[in-house]
Design a protein around this motif. Structure first.
Motif, short mmCIF file in Angstrom:
data_model
loop_
_atom_site.label_atom_id
_atom_site.label_comp_id
_atom_site.label_asym_id
_atom_site.label_seq_id
_atom_site.Cartn_x
_atom_site.Cartn_y
_atom_site.Cartn_z
N PHE A 38 43.58 36.52 43.22
CA PHE A 38 43.68 35.62 42.07
C PHE A 38 42.75 36.18 41.00
CE2 PHE A 38 42.65 31.12 40.34
CZ PHE A 38 43.63 31.23 39.38
N ASP A 39 43.33 36.81 39.98
CA ASP A 39 42.56 37.48 38.93
C ASP A 39 42.49 36.56 37.71
OD1 ASP A 39 41.48 39.09 36.98
OD2 ASP A 39 42.70 40.84 37.46
N THR A 40 41.31 36.00 37.46
CA THR A 40 41.15 35.06 36.35
C THR A 40 40.25 35.62 35.25
OG1 THR A 40 39.20 33.98 37.34
CG2 THR A 40 41.36 33.14 37.97
N ARG A 41 40.09 36.94 35.21
CA ARG A 41 39.22 37.53 34.18
C ARG A 41 39.76 37.28 32.78
NH1 ARG A 41 38.80 43.43 36.79
NH2 ARG A 41 40.99 42.88 37.18
N SER A 42 41.08 37.16 32.65
CA SER A 42 41.66 36.85 31.35
C SER A 42 41.21 35.49 30.84
CB SER A 42 43.19 36.88 31.44
OG SER A 42 43.78 36.43 30.25
N GLY A 43 40.92 34.57 31.76
CA GLY A 43 40.46 33.24 31.38
C GLY A 43 38.96 33.08 31.45
N GLY A 44 38.25 34.22 31.55
CA GLY A 44 36.80 34.17 31.59
C GLY A 44 36.22 33.97 32.98
N GLY A 45 37.04 34.13 34.01
CA GLY A 45 36.58 33.94 35.38
C GLY A 45 36.34 35.25 36.09
N ASP A 46 36.63 35.28 37.38
CA ASP A 46 36.38 36.44 38.22
C ASP A 46 37.65 36.75 39.02
OD1 ASP A 46 35.06 38.46 39.69
OD2 ASP A 46 33.19 37.32 39.67
N VAL A 47 37.53 37.63 40.02
CA VAL A 47 38.64 37.94 40.91
C VAL A 47 38.32 37.37 42.28
CG1 VAL A 47 40.06 39.75 41.93
CG2 VAL A 47 39.10 40.07 39.64
N TYR A 48 39.27 36.63 42.85
CA TYR A 48 39.06 35.97 44.15
C TYR A 48 40.13 36.41 45.13
CZ TYR A 48 35.64 33.14 41.77
OH TYR A 48 34.53 32.75 41.06
N TYR A 49 39.76 36.41 46.42
CA TYR A 49 40.64 36.91 47.47
C TYR A 49 40.77 35.89 48.60
CZ TYR A 49 39.62 41.34 45.13
OH TYR A 49 39.48 42.33 44.20
N SER A 50 41.92 35.92 49.23
CA SER A 50 42.16 35.11 50.42
C SER A 50 43.04 35.93 51.34
CB SER A 50 42.85 33.80 50.05
OG SER A 50 43.10 33.00 51.20
N CYS A 51 42.68 36.03 52.61
CA CYS A 51 43.40 36.92 53.52
C CYS A 51 43.76 36.25 54.82
CB CYS A 51 42.59 38.17 53.80
SG CYS A 51 42.53 39.29 52.39
N ALA A 52 44.90 36.67 55.36
CA ALA A 52 45.39 36.12 56.62
C ALA A 52 45.85 37.24 57.54
CB ALA A 52 46.55 35.16 56.35
N ASN A 53 45.52 37.12 58.82
CA ASN A 53 46.02 38.05 59.82
C ASN A 53 47.45 37.68 60.15
OD1 ASN A 53 43.55 39.28 59.92
ND2 ASN A 53 42.88 38.28 61.78
#
Length: 280
Positions: free
Chosen positions: A152-167
């Motif tokens: 989830f890349d929110t740098r365009s909205g002034g945020g950061d990049v977040y990750y979620s992972c599943a096996n």
């Protein structure tokens, strides 16, 4: 003199509490992620490090039939959206013990601009993804193990990049389990307007609240014909806990270290300044 002391203490207070400001964050609800991201347990919504690595996938997995449409579920804790932002979601598959990702979906956030919101996203059967299918080899049981990574890349909205992972375990047949999984509510189902998800696309939302089923994790070694393919108890505290204990521990350690070091530093400074004030 006293004014200077108060200014210093004020700055320290900002340092202490400024690190706890929440930026945009989101994560998987389906498939069941390694670290949960849900309304009552948001730790897995705030991971800032990519979670694919060269470690072998172990523990229980999410079974995914490559012949069927798959429906993801995403919990968006904080949208970090504004009038000009172009935040994006991307889902990739990483083969077991490899660092090369194969893009399955990527789409603009569009009207997914509500905080604490739940969405379903439909994906065409994985067997239609030619590039992925040409680069994976199923074992004798018809399985391919790996990781699904949501970015989830929110740098365009002034945020950061977040990750979620599943096996996950990609398989050519659907496993019959003794459990129906658990149902979760979503506010809308999203469909990519570019059809195949081959490039960044916009989404269409049906705006219809509904329930989708999240199948429980199954044993890593269970075969599709085995009677031992029994879904884990779908109690809130157990879901996802066995997916990858090492990953959970790593994220826990990363989060703890990120907070403890600045906190210890600030606490030490406050103690020293307090001593100076008392002596004066």
């Amino acid at each position: 003199m006293y004014l200077s002391k108060y200014l210093i203490l004020s700055l320290l207070s900002i340092m202490c509490f400024g690190g706890y400001v929440v930026n945009a964050n989101a994560g998987f609800m389906k498939p069941i992620p390694r670290v949960l991201c849900e309304e009552d347990n948001v730790k897995g919504c705030k991971i800032r490090n990519p979670c694919h690595n060269l470690a072998a996938v172990s523990g229980d997995v999410n079974p995914i039939d490559i012949n069927k449409i798959y429906e993801y579920a995403i919990y968006q804790l904080d949208a970090k959206a504004n009038e000009t932002s172009v935040n994006t979601y991307t889902i990739q598959f990483f083969k077991d013990q490899e660092n090369t990702g194969f893009q399955l979906l990527t789409f603009n956030q569009n009207d997914m601009q509500s905080n604490n919101s739940f969405y379903a996203v439909k994906m065409d059967p994985i067997k239609l993804n030619t590039k992925l299918m040409e680069n994976i080899e199923f074992d004798k049981e018809g399985f391919v193990f790996g990781t699904l990574e949501l970015t989830f890349d929110t740098r365009s909205g002034g945020g950061d990049v977040y990750y979620s992972c599943a096996n996950v375990r990609l398989q050519k047949k659907n496993a019959t389990t003794k459990s129906t999984g658990q149902k979760i509510k979503v506010e809308s189902t999203l469909t990519l307007t570019d059809g195949k998800g081959k490039q960044r696309g916009d989404i269409e939302s049906d705006g219809i609240a509904t329930e989708i089923v999240v199948p429980d994790l199954i044993n890593h070694e269970a075969t599709v014909s085995s009677e031992d393919i029994i879904a884990n108890d779908s109690t809130e505290g157990d879901i996802g806990q066995n997916a990858n204990n090492n990953e959970n521990e790593n994220h826990k350690n990363n989060s703890s270290s990120n907070l403890s070091i600045p906190s210890m530093f600030v606490a030490t400074l406050i103690s020293l300044i307090s001593l100076l004030i008392i002596r004066k």
